[in-house]
Design a protein around this motif. Sequence first.
Motif, PDB file in Angstrom:
ATOM      1  N   GLN A  70      -8.946  -0.084  -3.300  1.00  0.00           N
ATOM      2  CA  GLN A  70      -9.045   1.301  -3.768  1.00  0.00           C
ATOM      3  C   GLN A  70      -9.208   2.263  -2.588  1.00  0.00           C
ATOM      4  O   GLN A  70      -8.534   3.283  -2.509  1.00  0.00           O
ATOM      5  CB  GLN A  70     -10.227   1.448  -4.727  1.00  0.00           C
ATOM      6  N   GLU A  71     -10.099   1.909  -1.669  1.00  0.00           N
ATOM      7  CA  GLU A  71     -10.354   2.757  -0.509  1.00  0.00           C
ATOM      8  C   GLU A  71      -9.080   2.968   0.314  1.00  0.00           C
ATOM      9  O   GLU A  71      -8.737   4.083   0.695  1.00  0.00           O
ATOM     10  CB  GLU A  71     -11.405   2.061   0.358  1.00  0.00           C
ATOM     11  N   THR A  72      -8.373   1.864   0.565  1.00  0.00           N
ATOM     12  CA  THR A  72      -7.145   1.932   1.362  1.00  0.00           C
ATOM     13  C   THR A  72      -6.089   2.776   0.654  1.00  0.00           C
ATOM     14  O   THR A  72      -5.439   3.625   1.268  1.00  0.00           O
ATOM     15  CB  THR A  72      -6.597   0.510   1.625  1.00  0.00           C
ATOM     16  N   LEU A  73      -5.919   2.553  -0.657  1.00  0.00           N
ATOM     17  CA  LEU A  73      -4.936   3.341  -1.410  1.00  0.00           C
ATOM     18  C   LEU A  73      -5.278   4.824  -1.381  1.00  0.00           C
ATOM     19  O   LEU A  73      -4.405   5.664  -1.155  1.00  0.00           O
ATOM     20  CB  LEU A  73      -4.869   2.858  -2.870  1.00  0.00           C
ATOM     21  N   ILE A 111       0.842  -1.208   0.000  1.00  0.00           N
ATOM     22  CA  ILE A 111       0.000   0.000   0.000  1.00  0.00           C
ATOM     23  C   ILE A 111       0.873   1.253   0.000  1.00  0.00           C
ATOM     24  O   ILE A 111       0.668   2.178  -0.790  1.00  0.00           O
ATOM     25  CB  ILE A 111      -0.950   0.007   1.230  1.00  0.00           C
ATOM     26  N   ASN A 112       1.880   1.290   0.872  1.00  0.00           N
ATOM     27  CA  ASN A 112       2.742   2.475   0.963  1.00  0.00           C
ATOM     28  C   ASN A 112       3.588   2.663  -0.288  1.00  0.00           C
ATOM     29  O   ASN A 112       3.746   3.784  -0.773  1.00  0.00           O
ATOM     30  CB  ASN A 112       3.617   2.400   2.214  1.00  0.00           C
ATOM     31  N   ALA A 113       4.122   1.565  -0.831  1.00  0.00           N
ATOM     32  CA  ALA A 113       4.954   1.664  -2.037  1.00  0.00           C
ATOM     33  C   ALA A 113       4.127   2.140  -3.229  1.00  0.00           C
ATOM     34  O   ALA A 113       4.559   2.995  -4.000  1.00  0.00           O
ATOM     35  CB  ALA A 113       5.610   0.315  -2.340  1.00  0.00           C
ATOM     36  N   VAL A 114       2.918   1.600  -3.360  1.00  0.00           N
ATOM     37  CA  VAL A 114       2.063   1.980  -4.484  1.00  0.00           C
ATOM     38  C   VAL A 114       1.606   3.438  -4.349  1.00  0.00           C
ATOM     39  O   VAL A 114       1.601   4.195  -5.321  1.00  0.00           O
ATOM     40  CB  VAL A 114       0.860   1.018  -4.621  1.00  0.00           C
ATOM     41  N   ALA A 115       1.252   3.838  -3.140  1.00  0.00           N
ATOM     42  CA  ALA A 115       0.841   5.230  -2.918  1.00  0.00           C
ATOM     43  C   ALA A 115       1.999   6.176  -3.263  1.00  0.00           C
ATOM     44  O   ALA A 115       1.792   7.254  -3.820  1.00  0.00           O
ATOM     45  CB  ALA A 115       0.413   5.425  -1.464  1.00  0.00           C
ATOM     46  N   ASP A 116       3.203   5.728  -2.973  1.00  0.00           N
ATOM     47  CA  ASP A 116       4.401   6.516  -3.200  1.00  0.00           C
ATOM     48  C   ASP A 116       4.816   6.534  -4.678  1.00  0.00           C
ATOM     49  O   ASP A 116       5.072   7.586  -5.251  1.00  0.00           O
ATOM     50  CB  ASP A 116       5.518   5.887  -2.355  1.00  0.00           C
ATOM     51  N   LEU A 117       4.892   5.349  -5.294  1.00  0.00           N
ATOM     52  CA  LEU A 117       5.427   5.223  -6.651  1.00  0.00           C
ATOM     53  C   LEU A 117       4.337   5.294  -7.732  1.00  0.00           C
ATOM     54  O   LEU A 117       4.634   5.407  -8.913  1.00  0.00           O
ATOM     55  CB  LEU A 117       6.201   3.904  -6.790  1.00  0.00           C
ATOM     56  N   GLU A 118       3.076   5.186  -7.307  1.00  0.00           N
ATOM     57  CA  GLU A 118       1.918   5.326  -8.192  1.00  0.00           C
ATOM     58  C   GLU A 118       1.856   4.315  -9.323  1.00  0.00           C
ATOM     59  O   GLU A 118       1.401   4.624 -10.427  1.00  0.00           O
ATOM     60  CB  GLU A 118       1.816   6.764  -8.716  1.00  0.00           C
ATOM     61  N   LYS A 119       2.333   3.082  -9.050  1.00  0.00           N
ATOM     62  CA  LYS A 119       2.239   2.005 -10.024  1.00  0.00           C
ATOM     63  C   LYS A 119       1.889   0.711  -9.309  1.00  0.00           C
ATOM     64  O   LYS A 119       2.336   0.471  -8.194  1.00  0.00           O
ATOM     65  CB  LYS A 119       3.570   1.790 -10.740  1.00  0.00           C
ATOM     66  N   ILE A 120       1.065  -0.105  -9.965  1.00  0.00           N
ATOM     67  CA  ILE A 120       0.783  -1.455  -9.488  1.00  0.00           C
ATOM     68  C   ILE A 120       1.292  -2.394 -10.575  1.00  0.00           C
ATOM     69  O   ILE A 120       1.038  -2.169 -11.761  1.00  0.00           O
ATOM     70  CB  ILE A 120      -0.744  -1.654  -9.275  1.00  0.00           C
ATOM     71  N   TRP A 121       2.036  -3.408 -10.173  1.00  0.00           N
ATOM     72  CA  TRP A 121       2.609  -4.342 -11.150  1.00  0.00           C
ATOM     73  C   TRP A 121       1.790  -5.623 -11.221  1.00  0.00           C
ATOM     74  O   TRP A 121       1.452  -6.205 -10.195  1.00  0.00           O
ATOM     75  CB  TRP A 121       4.061  -4.650 -10.783  1.00  0.00           C
ATOM     76  N   ILE A 122       1.487  -6.018 -12.441  1.00  0.00           N
ATOM     77  CA  ILE A 122       0.768  -7.274 -12.685  1.00  0.00           C
ATOM     78  C   ILE A 122       1.598  -8.103 -13.660  1.00  0.00           C
ATOM     79  O   ILE A 122       2.573  -7.596 -14.226  1.00  0.00           O
ATOM     80  CB  ILE A 122      -0.635  -7.006 -13.284  1.00  0.00           C
TER      81      ILE A 122
END
Length: 132
Positions: A119-122, A26-37
């Motif tokens: 989504q809510e958490t992010l 959650i913190n990394a995605v909020a920071d870097l603004e990318k989700i990897w799939i």
Amino acid sequence: MEYTLTADEIKKVTQLDAEQRYEYFINAVADLEKIWILTDDEGFVLVTAEDERCIPVWPHAEIAQLWIEGDWANCQAQAVDISTWLDKWTSGLEGDELSVAIFPHADEPGIVVPPAELQETLLEVMQEDSSH
């Protein structure tokens, strides 16, 4: 900003338990603004976890790439921009009745959450970050 993990960092974060990996994600995605799939010729890869069909997601390309072997040898890690995820993916995944497996590692699926909860958490964490 492109962020690359060192081997030590990869080792450190992959040794976290599922709860800690969720928080890290959650913190990394909020920071870097990318989700990897992971994707292959047919689209994004799904796994079954807790009897639910899930899309596995990771906070960094390097960690997603650890999964590219065996059955998934023909996959590649692909970044989804956070705004695209929030605008399109959440509703798309919900429409397909898919859950999200957060930062699975080894034989463990990680924390499985509904797309709306992710989504809510992010959004909460991103708002906290921007208000500091």
